[in-house]
Scaffold this motif. Structure first.
Motif, short mmCIF file in Angstrom:
data_model
loop_
_atom_site.label_atom_id
_atom_site.label_comp_id
_atom_site.label_asym_id
_atom_site.label_seq_id
_atom_site.Cartn_x
_atom_site.Cartn_y
_atom_site.Cartn_z
N ILE A 128 -75.30 -17.97 32.53
CA ILE A 128 -74.27 -16.94 32.75
C ILE A 128 -74.87 -15.78 33.54
N ALA A 129 -76.08 -15.37 33.18
CA ALA A 129 -76.75 -14.28 33.90
C ALA A 129 -76.99 -14.66 35.35
N ILE A 130 -77.39 -15.90 35.60
CA ILE A 130 -77.59 -16.37 36.98
C ILE A 130 -76.29 -16.21 37.77
N ILE A 131 -75.18 -16.64 37.19
CA ILE A 131 -73.89 -16.53 37.87
C ILE A 131 -73.59 -15.07 38.17
N ASN A 132 -73.73 -14.22 37.18
CA ASN A 132 -73.38 -12.80 37.38
C ASN A 132 -74.34 -12.10 38.34
N TYR A 133 -75.63 -12.41 38.27
CA TYR A 133 -76.56 -11.83 39.24
C TYR A 133 -76.26 -12.30 40.66
N ALA A 163 -75.07 -23.48 38.36
CA ALA A 163 -75.09 -22.87 37.02
C ALA A 163 -73.79 -23.17 36.28
N VAL A 164 -72.67 -23.16 36.99
CA VAL A 164 -71.39 -23.54 36.37
C VAL A 164 -71.46 -24.99 35.89
N PHE A 165 -71.97 -25.88 36.73
CA PHE A 165 -72.10 -27.27 36.33
C PHE A 165 -72.92 -27.40 35.05
N CYS A 166 -74.02 -26.67 34.99
CA CYS A 166 -74.89 -26.72 33.80
C CYS A 166 -74.14 -26.26 32.57
N GLY A 194 -77.16 -18.90 55.40
CA GLY A 194 -77.74 -17.64 54.98
C GLY A 194 -77.88 -17.52 53.47
N VAL A 195 -78.31 -16.36 53.03
CA VAL A 195 -78.54 -16.16 51.60
C VAL A 195 -77.24 -16.24 50.80
N ASP A 196 -76.12 -15.77 51.37
CA ASP A 196 -74.87 -15.81 50.62
C ASP A 196 -74.49 -17.24 50.24
N ALA A 197 -74.70 -18.20 51.14
CA ALA A 197 -74.40 -19.61 50.84
C ALA A 197 -75.31 -20.13 49.74
N ASN A 198 -76.57 -19.70 49.73
CA ASN A 198 -77.48 -20.11 48.67
C ASN A 198 -77.07 -19.52 47.32
N TYR A 199 -76.62 -18.26 47.32
CA TYR A 199 -76.12 -17.67 46.08
C TYR A 199 -74.90 -18.46 45.56
N GLN A 200 -74.02 -18.84 46.48
CA GLN A 200 -72.84 -19.62 46.07
C GLN A 200 -73.26 -20.97 45.48
N ASP A 234 -63.79 -17.91 46.19
CA ASP A 234 -64.42 -18.46 47.40
C ASP A 234 -65.46 -19.52 47.03
N THR A 235 -66.23 -19.23 45.99
CA THR A 235 -67.27 -20.15 45.56
C THR A 235 -66.67 -21.41 44.96
N MET A 236 -65.56 -21.26 44.23
CA MET A 236 -64.89 -22.44 43.67
C MET A 236 -64.33 -23.32 44.79
N HIS A 237 -63.80 -22.72 45.84
CA HIS A 237 -63.28 -23.53 46.96
C HIS A 237 -64.41 -24.27 47.67
N LEU A 238 -65.57 -23.65 47.76
CA LEU A 238 -66.74 -24.36 48.29
C LEU A 238 -67.06 -25.55 47.41
N LEU A 239 -67.03 -25.34 46.10
CA LEU A 239 -67.28 -26.42 45.14
C LEU A 239 -66.28 -27.56 45.33
N ILE A 240 -65.00 -27.24 45.47
CA ILE A 240 -63.96 -28.26 45.63
C ILE A 240 -64.24 -29.09 46.88
N ASN A 241 -64.58 -28.43 47.98
CA ASN A 241 -64.87 -29.15 49.22
C ASN A 241 -66.10 -30.04 49.08
#
Length: 178
Positions: free
Chosen positions: A70-75, A170-173, A158-164, A108-115
């Motif tokens: 959870i902390a990973i997601i929020n950070y 982390a959600v999967f876990c 970039g870094v934003d894509a890595n954060y996503q 936005d991150t969930m839509h990346l996950l769906i794709n």
């Protein structure tokens, strides 16, 4: 299968957002003082602790690894906010102003996950949590390298894509650990 994943994803994010809201009300937005590289290091610490517990099979501090995911997601969400607001020096941001941004980043991150799920056929469901922890650590090291290169890449995202990606793993876990 996609509907199940979206439902599970939203449930995990609701829990993360609830903690984010409560901590924002307790601490304000003191995290705004942190550079994105410092947030990356916070994510690294959380992921290293998870891996250490997985490898040792025991822990001395009784905070479960779900809380670390959870902390990973929020950070990661904080880091994306910092990237988007890097020219804004405002330290204290009311939760009412942060909430729509949190929701937008999560969506936005969930839509990346769906794709990606479409292309990979939900392969994550057959993965081990320990493997996903390792992937998060790899994404952190990639992010640190990009940060050390002042955000410049030759071919990589970039870094934003890595954060996503870290958010999604982390959600999967968290889904798998239920």
């Amino acid at each position: 299968m996609e509907e199940k994943t979206v439902s599970e994803y939203r449930e995990v994010i609701r829990g993360c957002k609830d903690i984010f809201e409560k901590k924002t009300k307790d601490y304000g937005t003191a995290w705004r003082i942190l550079r994105t590289s410092s947030l990356t290091d916070q994510i690294f610490i959380k992921a290293k602790r998870i891996r250490s517990i997985q490898e040792k099979g025991e822990q001395k501090v009784q905070e479960d690894i779900q809380g670390e995911f959870i902390a990973i997601i929020n950070y990661c969400i904080m880091a994306i906010i910092q990237l988007r607001w890097e020219d804004d020096n405002k330290m204290e941001i009311p939760y009412a102003e942060l909430e729509p941004l949190y929701d937008q980043i999560a969506d936005d991150t969930m839509h990346l996950l769906i794709n990606k799920n479409h292309d990979y056929g939900e392969a994550w469901r057959d993965m081990r949590v320990s493997s996903m922890t390792d992937i998060i650590l790899m994404k952190i090291l990639r992010t640190k390298q990009i940060e050390d290169n002042h955000g410049k890449t030759l071919i990589s995202e970039g870094v934003d894509a890595n954060y996503q990606d870290m958010i999604n793993y982390a959600v999967f876990c968290l889904i798998k650990l239920r």
